[in-house]
Motif scaffolding. Structure first.
Motif: not given
Length: 114
Positions: A20-23, A35-43, A96-101
Motif C-alpha cells: 500500500t502507499d502507507d507501507e 524516491t517513489i515515482i509513478d511511471d505510467h501507473g506503476v510505482k 512495489l514489494q518489500r524485496t524492492d526496498f
C-alpha cells in the motif's frame, strides 16, 4: 527490527500484492536518498547515483547487476556520463514489494567508499 539490507528477499508469488502507499512510505523512511515515482501507473523505487565519469557509473551498474542476478530480481539501470539511475519494482505485480526496498538498501551498501 533488522535494517533493510539484512532482511531476506522473498520471491514474488502469484498471490503477491503490491505494498500500500502507507507501507511503501514507511519503508522509504529507511532510504532517504530514494524516491517513489509513478511511471505510467506503476510505482517504482528510484535513485540517481553520481560519479566522476562514465566508467565509474558503469562499474557500479555492474556491481548492481551481480546483486540482481544473485537475487533473481532485476532493476532498470540507466547508465549515463557521471550518473546511474536505478529503478526497482516487481514486474509480476506492476508495483512495489518489500524485496524492492531491501535491494535498494543493498545497492547503497555497494557504493565505493573512496
Amino acid at each position: 527490527m533488522h535494517t533493510l539490507h539484512n532482511q531476506a528477499c522473498e520471491a514474488c508469488q502469484n498471490s503477491s500484492t503490491a505494498l500500500t502507499d502507507d507501507e511503501a512510505r514507511t519503508l522509504l523512511r529507511q532510504l532517504p536518498q530514494w524516491t517513489i515515482i509513478d511511471d505510467h501507473g506503476v510505482k517504482k523505487l528510484q535513485r540517481v547515483y553520481c560519479f566522476a565519469d562514465f566508467a565509474g557509473a558503469l562499474a557500479f551498474a555492474n556491481r548492481i547487476a551481480g546483486l540482481a542476478e544473485q537475487e533473481n530480481h532485476h532493476p532498470a539501470l540507466l547508465t549515463e556520463w557521471g550518473k546511474l539511475t536505478v529503478s526497482w519494482w516487481t514486474h509480476r505485480i506492476s508495483g512495489l514489494q518489500r524485496t524492492d526496498f531491501i535491494l535498494a538498501a543493498r545497492c547503497d551498501r555497494l557504493l565505493p567508499l573512496d
